[in-house]
Structure formats: C-alpha cells, structure tokens
Design a protein around this motif. Structure first.
Motif, PDB file in Angstrom:
ATOM      1  N   VAL A   1      45.096  41.761  37.220  1.00 47.65           N
ATOM      2  CA  VAL A   1      45.529  41.052  36.013  1.00 47.65           C
ATOM      3  C   VAL A   1      44.554  39.948  35.611  1.00 47.65           C
ATOM      4  CG1 VAL A   1      47.968  41.519  36.420  1.00 47.65           C
ATOM      5  CG2 VAL A   1      46.964  39.448  37.373  1.00 47.65           C
ATOM      6  N   ARG A   2      43.668  39.546  36.510  1.00 48.58           N
ATOM      7  CA  ARG A   2      42.742  38.456  36.215  1.00 48.58           C
ATOM      8  C   ARG A   2      41.499  38.613  37.088  1.00 48.58           C
ATOM      9  NH1 ARG A   2      45.372  32.842  37.058  1.00 48.58           N
ATOM     10  NH2 ARG A   2      46.703  33.769  35.431  1.00 48.58           N
ATOM     11  N   ALA A   3      40.330  38.436  36.497  1.00 49.80           N
ATOM     12  CA  ALA A   3      39.093  38.576  37.255  1.00 49.80           C
ATOM     13  C   ALA A   3      38.903  37.376  38.188  1.00 49.80           C
ATOM     14  CB  ALA A   3      37.905  38.708  36.311  1.00 49.80           C
ATOM     15  N   GLY A   4      38.393  37.644  39.372  1.00 50.28           N
ATOM     16  CA  GLY A   4      38.123  36.570  40.320  1.00 50.28           C
ATOM     17  C   GLY A   4      38.154  37.087  41.746  1.00 50.28           C
ATOM     18  N   GLU A   5      37.965  36.164  42.685  1.00 49.43           N
ATOM     19  CA  GLU A   5      37.999  36.497  44.101  1.00 49.43           C
ATOM     20  C   GLU A   5      39.004  35.598  44.807  1.00 49.43           C
ATOM     21  OE1 GLU A   5      34.146  36.370  45.850  1.00 49.43           O
ATOM     22  OE2 GLU A   5      33.306  37.910  44.532  1.00 49.43           O
ATOM     23  N   GLY A   6      39.701  36.152  45.778  1.00 53.05           N
ATOM     24  CA  GLY A   6      40.699  35.386  46.521  1.00 53.05           C
ATOM     25  C   GLY A   6      41.050  36.096  47.811  1.00 53.05           C
TER      26      GLY A   6
ATOM     27  N   THR B   1      44.700  38.210  56.981  1.00 54.22           N
ATOM     28  CA  THR B   1      44.196  38.011  55.628  1.00 54.22           C
ATOM     29  C   THR B   1      43.140  39.057  55.294  1.00 54.22           C
ATOM     30  OG1 THR B   1      44.545  35.620  55.841  1.00 54.22           O
ATOM     31  CG2 THR B   1      43.080  36.353  54.083  1.00 54.22           C
ATOM     32  N   VAL B   2      43.166  39.534  54.044  1.00 58.10           N
ATOM     33  CA  VAL B   2      42.092  40.397  53.542  1.00 58.10           C
ATOM     34  C   VAL B   2      41.580  39.827  52.221  1.00 58.10           C
ATOM     35  CG1 VAL B   2      42.986  42.489  54.647  1.00 58.10           C
ATOM     36  CG2 VAL B   2      43.700  41.934  52.318  1.00 58.10           C
ATOM     37  N   PRO B   3      40.314  40.065  51.898  1.00 54.45           N
ATOM     38  CA  PRO B   3      39.779  39.578  50.626  1.00 54.45           C
ATOM     39  C   PRO B   3      40.240  40.423  49.451  1.00 54.45           C
ATOM     40  CG  PRO B   3      38.092  40.751  51.850  1.00 54.45           C
ATOM     41  CD  PRO B   3      39.276  40.665  52.755  1.00 54.45           C
ATOM     42  N   VAL B   4      40.337  39.783  48.283  1.00 54.88           N
ATOM     43  CA  VAL B   4      40.714  40.444  47.038  1.00 54.88           C
ATOM     44  C   VAL B   4      39.633  40.141  46.004  1.00 54.88           C
ATOM     45  CG1 VAL B   4      42.422  40.652  45.208  1.00 54.88           C
ATOM     46  CG2 VAL B   4      43.167  40.205  47.539  1.00 54.88           C
ATOM     47  N   ARG B   5      39.190  41.185  45.298  1.00 56.71           N
ATOM     48  CA  ARG B   5      38.176  40.981  44.267  1.00 56.71           C
ATOM     49  C   ARG B   5      38.523  41.821  43.043  1.00 56.71           C
ATOM     50  NH1 ARG B   5      32.938  43.240  42.998  1.00 56.71           N
ATOM     51  NH2 ARG B   5      31.586  41.652  42.059  1.00 56.71           N
TER      52      ARG B   5
ATOM     53  N   LEU C   1      40.751  44.561  49.137  1.00 55.64           N
ATOM     54  CA  LEU C   1      41.350  45.084  47.905  1.00 55.64           C
ATOM     55  C   LEU C   1      40.405  44.761  46.759  1.00 55.64           C
ATOM     56  CD1 LEU C   1      45.068  43.962  48.423  1.00 55.64           C
ATOM     57  CD2 LEU C   1      44.197  46.296  48.551  1.00 55.64           C
ATOM     58  N   SER C   2      40.067  45.767  45.973  1.00 54.08           N
ATOM     59  CA  SER C   2      39.159  45.537  44.857  1.00 54.08           C
ATOM     60  C   SER C   2      39.490  46.488  43.714  1.00 54.08           C
ATOM     61  CB  SER C   2      37.697  45.727  45.295  1.00 54.08           C
ATOM     62  OG  SER C   2      37.488  47.047  45.764  1.00 54.08           O
ATOM     63  N   GLY C   3      39.123  46.081  42.511  1.00 57.43           N
ATOM     64  CA  GLY C   3      39.370  46.896  41.338  1.00 57.43           C
ATOM     65  C   GLY C   3      39.096  46.103  40.068  1.00 57.43           C
ATOM     66  N   LYS C   4      39.517  46.688  38.941  1.00 57.71           N
ATOM     67  CA  LYS C   4      39.270  46.071  37.643  1.00 57.71           C
ATOM     68  C   LYS C   4      40.570  45.555  37.030  1.00 57.71           C
ATOM     69  CE  LYS C   4      35.359  49.059  36.374  1.00 57.71           C
ATOM     70  NZ  LYS C   4      34.861  49.998  35.334  1.00 57.71           N
ATOM     71  N   VAL C   5      40.433  44.644  36.104  1.00 53.79           N
ATOM     72  CA  VAL C   5      41.588  44.159  35.347  1.00 53.79           C
ATOM     73  C   VAL C   5      42.209  45.341  34.600  1.00 53.79           C
ATOM     74  CG1 VAL C   5      42.328  42.686  33.443  1.00 53.79           C
ATOM     75  CG2 VAL C   5      40.660  41.838  35.099  1.00 53.79           C
TER      76      VAL C   5
ATOM     77  N   GLU D   1      29.251  45.038  41.352  1.00 55.22           N
ATOM     78  CA  GLU D   1      29.348  45.890  42.533  1.00 55.22           C
ATOM     79  C   GLU D   1      28.559  47.182  42.347  1.00 55.22           C
ATOM     80  OE1 GLU D   1      32.763  47.886  45.442  1.00 55.22           O
ATOM     81  OE2 GLU D   1      33.328  46.611  43.754  1.00 55.22           O
ATOM     82  N   GLN D   2      28.674  47.809  41.174  1.00 57.34           N
ATOM     83  CA  GLN D   2      27.919  49.030  40.909  1.00 57.34           C
ATOM     84  C   GLN D   2      26.423  48.758  40.890  1.00 57.34           C
ATOM     85  OE1 GLN D   2      29.513  50.577  37.238  1.00 57.34           O
ATOM     86  NE2 GLN D   2      31.386  51.347  38.203  1.00 57.34           N
TER      87      GLN D   2
END
Length: 363
Positions: free
Chosen positions: A332-337, A356-360, A206-210, A152-153
C-alpha cells in the motif's frame, strides 16, 4: 542495512570465505561450525536467521551474498577489507535511492565510485560499467540498456551482466553469532527453559509493488516450535512492526496439526484490521505442538535451496511439530521496514517467542 554484493576477481571461494570470516571476527562476530549443528533442523533455522553469508565461485571470480546480515560494515568498507586481504580487484554493488552504486577497489584502495540512476523509460544504460565486465553479452546489454522498472531489477540485471546469477550448487555458507546479543545464560540455559521458538526461514523477506502482492521468495516466512515443555494446544500469533504501514495483511497461511492427527493441514486464516496497539492477531485454538527430542537425519549445508528443502522434509515428528507461517499481504505504500511475528500460549510457564523479517515495497 540494504543488500550488498561483492565480486572478487581472480580468487577462489575458500580464500574469499576465509577473508570474510577474518574480517567478521575482527568486528566481534564468532564463526559457527555448521557441520556440528547439521543434525538439528530447528537449530539450523535459528542459525540461518542470524548473521550469515554465501560465497560462490562464478568462473574466475567469486561472488559474496548476504553480507548485510552481518551488520558490521557497509559496501565500501567490505570492499576495502576484502580487496586488502585478497590483494585483488573487488567490485561492490549496492542499491541507492534512485538506482545502484558501484565501487571498484584494487589492493584495498578505492579506484572508482559509479552511480547508475534508474531510467524512468524502463531501460537503463550503464556504459561506464561495460569496461569492468569480461562477459561479452553483459557488455552489450550494459551499453544498449538493462530492462528494469525498479531498483531491484536493475541490481539483478547488472549482476547478470557481470556473470553473477545467484549462489551456485557449490556455494559455501558462512554463519556467525554475535556474542553481545546472547543472554548471560548461554545457549544451553536457553534450551532448558520452556519456550516457543520463532525463527524466520532462510533468506525470508517480503517484497513487492504497491497495489500488488507482497510475498516471500519461498513458500513460508516463519517457523514456530516448542522447546522444553509438555504438549500444548492453542497458539496466538501477532504481527507487528513498522512494515505494517507498508502493506495490508489480508491473511496468513499456516501449516498446522491438530491433536491426534498424523499430518499437517495448510490452513488459510483471514485477519481483522489491526488492533489499537497496531497488531494483527491470529488465534489457532486447535494448533497442537509437542516437544521432540529425537535427532533428525543429517544433511549437506553447502546449498541454500537444498538446505531449505531438507529442513522442510526433516523427520516426520520434527515436521509435524513445526508450525509454518506464510503472510499474505498487498503493498500500500513504498518503503522499507520490518515485520515481527510473536507467538505465545496461555501457559505462562512457556515463554513467548518472536522473530523479524524485512519488508520492501516499491512503486
């Protein structure tokens, strides 16, 4: 479908917007007259949750954002279509598994396809892109390396090097509806039936890091309102979807009003572990919603941020009767959903609603 961005050279925003609209129409989407809908914030929330894009002029080029929400073509197909329609150079950029992918089109033909892998050192050089930008500082940054620890960066850094920082204040919004996704009763029939309407707020995700907070770029994620029914008290919310495997939901924050109150309160609600069916539920026994028929004030839809601000500050009655929901979670786990919010009440005559909203989540 992953995010994608188009940069259209030597063209103006109305022309690019027209080309996008024509291509979407060919693929079966119907354009929406936003001016005709601007008097109803809840209707706008519904429209903005559907297929929509932003077109913004940046110097002598035009950038298009959000085309992935139309779900009709990938980056390469969009680049080909818009380059053909505008008879000019188009650069399409999208994230890849370990970096980004850049396509260069001219007159509808693919000239180059470039892969830019993310450098684990935290600084990614992309000298092969330097000759494609007219921004002197961008050329230097691409040659020396973009500071980025995730895709993303890197994506945002490359856009910056091309002179694209995000939609400007004069951005044009394009909204569409998929006629195949609508029920046979049409919108008017849906408006008459008592139901809870759940909609993601504009650009909600919703997005962020483990190991860190996973959050939305805006303060809230979902809006819940009541349509075609007498006042209700008590609402149950349930979170589900494959995005729950990527995050640990620690609670929700809800802007809620209780009976006889003349203002909302921001309430933090803790949650239990997911139920056996995988849902995380929240009971708001005293949440009070009324149906509001009075039209709110009009507003200008040309700016996404201003739109969000005005939606949230629309008439007092409308605001009091829109339940705003934010999700507090940790990756808690990397991925997209995807994360699904369902809202329902004890009255079986009022149909539940969901959105529904995406999660990354990245490492």
């Amino acid at each position: 479908m992953p995010a994608m961005f188009l940069i259209v050279r030597d063209e103006d925003a109305p022309t690019v917007a027209g080309a996008i609209t024509a291509f979407a129409d060919e693929e079966g989407l119907e354009p929406i007259d936003l001016d005709a809908q601007a008097q109803n914030p809840i209707a706008m929330l519904q429209l903005l949750a559907g297929p929509r894009a932003l077109v913004s002029a940046t110097g002598e080029q035009v950038a298009a954002f959000g085309l992935e929400s139309l779900d009709i073509a990938d980056a390469e197909e969009w680049g080909t279509a818009i380059s053909t329609a505008c008879e000019t150079e188009v650069i399409a950029i999208e994230p890849a598994a370990d970096g980004i992918r850049v396509y260069v089109f001219d007159g509808g033909e693919l000239d180059e396809q470039l892969e830019v892998p993310l450098d684990p050192s935290g600084r990614t050089r992309a000298a092969q892109l330097a000759e494609l930008t007219d921004v002197d500082e961008g050329k230097r940054e691409l040659e020396k390396g973009i500071a980025a620890t995730n895709v993303e960066q890197l994506l945002q850094g490359v856009l910056r090097c091309f002179g694209v920082g995000g939609p400007g204040n004069d951005a044009m919004m394009l909204a569409f509806v998929d006629p195949l996704a609508r029920g046979e009763d049409d919108d008017e029939g849906l408006e008459q039936a008592p139901h809870l309407d759940v909609a993601p707020l504009p650009a909600a995700s919703l997005s962020g890091k483990v190991g860190e907070a996973v959050s939305s770029p805006y303060e809230n994620v979902f809006a819940v309102s009541l349509h075609g029914a007498d006042p209700i008290e008590g609402i149950r919310l349930a979170l589900s979807g494959d995005g729950l495997a990527l995050v640990r939901v620690e609670g929700v924050e809800v802007a809620v009003r209780v009976r006889d109150a003349q203002q909302q309160e921001k309430r933090a609600v803790s949650v239990d572990a997911p139920s056996p069916n995988g849902e995380v539920t929240v009971d708001l026994a005293d949440a009070f919603l009324e149906r509001i028929d009075a039209p709110p004030p009009t507003f200008d839809m040309s700016d996404m941020f201003a739109t969000m601000q005005r939606l949230m500050s629309a008439g007092d009655a409308q605001q009091l009767n829109t339940l705003l929901v934010d999700v507090k979670a940790v990756g808690v786990r990397a991925g997209e959903g995807s994360l699904v919010l369902k809202a329902w009440v004890a009255n079986e005559a009022i149909a539940p609603g969901e959105a529904t909203v995406p999660v990354r989540v990245v490492e």
